[in-house]
Design an enzyme around this catalytic site. Sequence first.
Site, PDB file in Angstrom:
ATOM      1  N   HIS A 122      21.134  -5.656 -21.882  1.00  0.00           N
ATOM      2  CA  HIS A 122      21.735  -6.917 -22.349  1.00  0.00           C
ATOM      3  C   HIS A 122      23.104  -7.170 -21.731  1.00  0.00           C
ATOM      4  O   HIS A 122      23.882  -7.968 -22.260  1.00  0.00           O
ATOM      5  CB  HIS A 122      21.821  -6.921 -23.886  1.00  0.00           C
ATOM      6  CG  HIS A 122      20.475  -6.989 -24.553  1.00  0.00           C
ATOM      7  ND1 HIS A 122      20.285  -6.712 -25.890  1.00  0.00           N
ATOM      8  CD2 HIS A 122      19.258  -7.301 -24.060  1.00  0.00           C
ATOM      9  CE1 HIS A 122      18.995  -6.848 -26.190  1.00  0.00           C
ATOM     10  NE2 HIS A 122      18.351  -7.202 -25.091  1.00  0.00           N
ATOM     11  N   CYS A 153      33.801 -22.216  -7.873  1.00  0.00           N
ATOM     12  CA  CYS A 153      33.276 -23.577  -8.100  1.00  0.00           C
ATOM     13  C   CYS A 153      34.020 -24.322  -9.213  1.00  0.00           C
ATOM     14  O   CYS A 153      33.750 -25.496  -9.443  1.00  0.00           O
ATOM     15  CB  CYS A 153      31.780 -23.521  -8.422  1.00  0.00           C
ATOM     16  SG  CYS A 153      31.442 -22.942 -10.095  1.00  0.00           S
TER      17      CYS A 153
HETATM   18  C1  BJW Z   1      21.969   3.115 -37.408  1.00  0.00           C
HETATM   19  C2  BJW Z   1      23.206   3.564 -37.812  1.00  0.00           C
HETATM   20  C3  BJW Z   1      23.521   4.865 -37.451  1.00  0.00           C
HETATM   21  C4  BJW Z   1      23.066   1.575 -38.505  1.00  0.00           C
HETATM   22  N1  BJW Z   1      22.658   5.581 -36.738  1.00  0.00           N
HETATM   23  N2  BJW Z   1      21.118   3.848 -36.712  1.00  0.00           N
HETATM   24  C5  BJW Z   1       8.665 -12.292 -29.084  1.00  0.00           C
HETATM   25  C6  BJW Z   1       8.525 -12.537 -30.428  1.00  0.00           C
HETATM   26  C7  BJW Z   1       9.517 -13.249 -31.114  1.00  0.00           C
HETATM   27  C8  BJW Z   1      10.652 -13.736 -30.486  1.00  0.00           C
HETATM   28  C9  BJW Z   1      10.783 -13.479 -29.150  1.00  0.00           C
HETATM   29  C10 BJW Z   1       9.817 -12.770 -28.460  1.00  0.00           C
HETATM   30  N3  BJW Z   1      10.219 -12.655 -27.179  1.00  0.00           N
HETATM   31  C11 BJW Z   1      11.417 -13.253 -27.043  1.00  0.00           C
HETATM   32  C12 BJW Z   1      11.798 -13.777 -28.225  1.00  0.00           C
HETATM   33  C13 BJW Z   1      13.064 -14.509 -28.506  1.00  0.00           C
HETATM   34  C14 BJW Z   1      14.261 -13.625 -28.648  1.00  0.00           C
HETATM   35  C15 BJW Z   1      14.023 -12.685 -29.806  1.00  0.00           C
HETATM   36  O1  BJW Z   1      13.671 -11.535 -29.667  1.00  0.00           O
HETATM   37  N4  BJW Z   1      14.285 -13.166 -30.998  1.00  0.00           N
HETATM   38  C16 BJW Z   1      14.122 -12.342 -32.206  1.00  0.00           C
HETATM   39  C17 BJW Z   1      15.416 -12.412 -33.034  1.00  0.00           C
HETATM   40  C18 BJW Z   1      12.909 -12.802 -32.955  1.00  0.00           C
HETATM   41  N5  BJW Z   1      14.547 -12.877 -27.425  1.00  0.00           N
HETATM   42  C19 BJW Z   1      15.270 -13.429 -26.445  1.00  0.00           C
HETATM   43  O2  BJW Z   1      15.695 -14.567 -26.536  1.00  0.00           O
HETATM   44  C20 BJW Z   1      15.505 -12.599 -25.205  1.00  0.00           C
HETATM   45  N6  BJW Z   1      15.193 -13.377 -24.043  1.00  0.00           N
HETATM   46  C21 BJW Z   1      13.945 -13.641 -23.694  1.00  0.00           C
HETATM   47  O3  BJW Z   1      12.996 -13.165 -24.233  1.00  0.00           O
HETATM   48  O4  BJW Z   1      13.867 -14.500 -22.620  1.00  0.00           O
HETATM   49  C22 BJW Z   1      12.599 -14.955 -22.172  1.00  0.00           C
HETATM   50  C23 BJW Z   1      12.842 -15.662 -20.871  1.00  0.00           C
HETATM   51  C24 BJW Z   1      12.127 -15.259 -19.760  1.00  0.00           C
HETATM   52  C25 BJW Z   1      12.337 -15.918 -18.546  1.00  0.00           C
HETATM   53  C26 BJW Z   1      13.257 -16.964 -18.453  1.00  0.00           C
HETATM   54  C27 BJW Z   1      13.987 -17.343 -19.568  1.00  0.00           C
HETATM   55  C28 BJW Z   1      13.776 -16.691 -20.793  1.00  0.00           C
HETATM   56  C29 BJW Z   1      16.987 -12.252 -25.050  1.00  0.00           C
HETATM   57  C30 BJW Z   1      17.485 -11.356 -26.108  1.00  0.00           C
HETATM   58  C31 BJW Z   1      18.990 -11.123 -25.909  1.00  0.00           C
HETATM   59  C32 BJW Z   1      19.606 -10.419 -27.059  1.00  0.00           C
HETATM   60  N7  BJW Z   1      21.012 -10.504 -26.961  1.00  0.00           N
HETATM   61  C33 BJW Z   1      21.841  -9.905 -28.001  1.00  0.00           C
HETATM   62  C34 BJW Z   1      23.301 -10.352 -27.799  1.00  0.00           C
HETATM   63  C35 BJW Z   1      23.953  -9.630 -26.637  1.00  0.00           C
HETATM   64  C36 BJW Z   1      25.355 -10.058 -26.437  1.00  0.00           C
HETATM   65  C37 BJW Z   1      26.243  -9.771 -27.628  1.00  0.00           C
HETATM   66  O5  BJW Z   1      26.325  -8.610 -28.090  1.00  0.00           O
HETATM   67  O6  BJW Z   1      26.869 -10.699 -28.091  1.00  0.00           O
HETATM   68  O7  BJW Z   1      21.742  -8.480 -27.945  1.00  0.00           O
HETATM   69  S1  BJW Z   1      21.256 -10.272 -29.631  1.00  0.00           S
HETATM   70  C38 BJW Z   1      21.614  -8.700 -30.346  1.00  0.00           C
HETATM   71  O8  BJW Z   1      20.392  -8.055 -30.734  1.00  0.00           O
HETATM   72  C39 BJW Z   1      22.216  -7.874 -29.205  1.00  0.00           C
HETATM   73  C40 BJW Z   1      21.559  -6.553 -29.425  1.00  0.00           C
HETATM   74  O9  BJW Z   1      21.571  -5.795 -28.228  1.00  0.00           O
HETATM   75  C41 BJW Z   1      20.172  -6.929 -29.878  1.00  0.00           C
HETATM   76  C42 BJW Z   1      19.447  -5.868 -30.586  1.00  0.00           C
HETATM   77  O10 BJW Z   1      20.072  -5.568 -31.801  1.00  0.00           O
HETATM   78  P1  BJW Z   1      20.083  -4.062 -32.297  1.00  0.00           P
HETATM   79  O11 BJW Z   1      20.761  -3.208 -31.306  1.00  0.00           O
HETATM   80  O12 BJW Z   1      18.726  -3.671 -32.704  1.00  0.00           O
HETATM   81  O13 BJW Z   1      21.088  -4.160 -33.543  1.00  0.00           O
HETATM   82  P2  BJW Z   1      20.815  -4.592 -35.048  1.00  0.00           P
HETATM   83  O14 BJW Z   1      22.150  -4.947 -35.594  1.00  0.00           O
HETATM   84  O15 BJW Z   1      19.716  -5.554 -35.159  1.00  0.00           O
HETATM   85  O16 BJW Z   1      20.279  -3.244 -35.723  1.00  0.00           O
HETATM   86  C43 BJW Z   1      21.097  -2.097 -35.883  1.00  0.00           C
HETATM   87  C44 BJW Z   1      20.205  -0.968 -36.381  1.00  0.00           C
HETATM   88  O17 BJW Z   1      20.987   0.208 -36.414  1.00  0.00           O
HETATM   89  C45 BJW Z   1      19.660  -1.179 -37.803  1.00  0.00           C
HETATM   90  O18 BJW Z   1      18.264  -0.872 -37.814  1.00  0.00           O
HETATM   91  C46 BJW Z   1      20.434  -0.162 -38.643  1.00  0.00           C
HETATM   92  O19 BJW Z   1      19.671   0.374 -39.726  1.00  0.00           O
HETATM   93  C47 BJW Z   1      20.695   0.904 -37.618  1.00  0.00           C
HETATM   94  N8  BJW Z   1      21.850   1.747 -37.880  1.00  0.00           N
HETATM   95  N9  BJW Z   1      23.818   2.495 -38.531  1.00  0.00           N
HETATM   96  C48 BJW Z   1      21.433   5.007 -36.421  1.00  0.00           C
HETATM   97  N10 BJW Z   1      24.707   5.370 -37.830  1.00  0.00           N
END
Ligand code: BJW
Length: 249
Positions: A122, A153
């Site tokens: 990401h 640009c």
């Molecule tokens: C602990 C702990 C401890 C706590 N020890 N654990 C299929 C189905 C449905 C939707 C989609 C799909 N395919 C695509 C989509 C849409 C979308 C998506 O997935 N939406 C869902 C919300 C439904 N995906 C996208 O839009 C992606 N793009 C895409 O698919 O493009 C297609 C395309 C193709 C070609 C041309 C054009 C387009 C892009 C996704 C980008 C995600 N970006 C972010 C922001 C990054 C920048 C920023 O930080 O500001 O990335 S969103 C956010 O979520 C961030 C994270 O990396 C990502 C994942 O989150 P993560 O790491 O799982 O964190 P949390 O907070 O959710 O969970 C934390 C976990 O830790 C919890 O479980 C806790 O219990 C645990 N925890 N303490 C261990 N001590």
Amino acid sequence: MREVPIPSELVNRLRHARQVAVLTGAGVSAESGVPTFREAQTGLWAQYDPQELATPEAFRRNPKLVWEWYAWRQERIRQAEPHAGHRALVTMEQQIPEFSLITQNVDGLHRRAGSHQLVELHGNIFRAKCFSEDRPVENWSDDGEIPPRCPRCGGLLRPDVVWFGEALPAAALHTAQHAARTTEIFFSIGTSTLVYPAADLPFVALGLGATVVEINPQPTPLSPHVTFSLTGAAGEILPALVNQTWEAA
Ligand code: BJW
């Protein structure tokens, strides 16, 4: 330190593994003091939903607000330090012949801990790119304008991270998918397994017969399917896993 029970069968499989892939998420950074993506924001930012700020539409609507949100997060990350869980993954990389660390985190903590075989799915919050040209920009003049402008640009600069609705960097995604398809053991650590395409990776590994291990204090959509579920904090479980696998060998 509390004794963390690790299944002996997992220790045995890890000791003999040639290929290991690890996917990490915001939960791994949480113990360094970097809030998870979905965690409530504090202070001035408490009123905003992160899911509403991390989109190209949000940036088009209010680029200053989005740039300032990232500047605030950069500041918090600069004050954070990698923890024992990050360091355990560095040790794992040194022990496993073919190792990939695939991170969704944009904070650079794995690299600061010393991991090298790293795929940043990401992007990275400390890099910038041009919103108009979609090209990386390393230097720009700081004349107080927010966001700053692209020196080529004149377009607006944005953080080089992947927002909702945007494609992931193609090479990084390809490397991650290859690792998930070929690995013997796949670890999913500190991720909610909600955001695609990263959320697919452990399921790909499962479908091809890999041992899949989840480390998380909370259940996720992956939990019912994994081979081993280690319920707890990454900073506690990873050092115990690595010590029991290699130091007690
Ligand atoms: C602990 C702990 C401890 C706590 N020890 N654990 C299929 C189905 C449905 C939707 C989609 C799909 N395919 C695509 C989509 C849409 C979308 C998506 O997935 N939406 C869902 C919300 C439904 N995906 C996208 O839009 C992606 N793009 C895409 O698919 O493009 C297609 C395309 C193709 C070609 C041309 C054009 C387009 C892009 C996704 C980008 C995600 N970006 C972010 C922001 C990054 C920048 C920023 O930080 O500001 O990335 S969103 C956010 O979520 C961030 C994270 O990396 C990502 C994942 O989150 P993560 O790491 O799982 O964190 P949390 O907070 O959710 O969970 C934390 C976990 O830790 C919890 O479980 C806790 O219990 C645990 N925890 N303490 C261990 N001590």
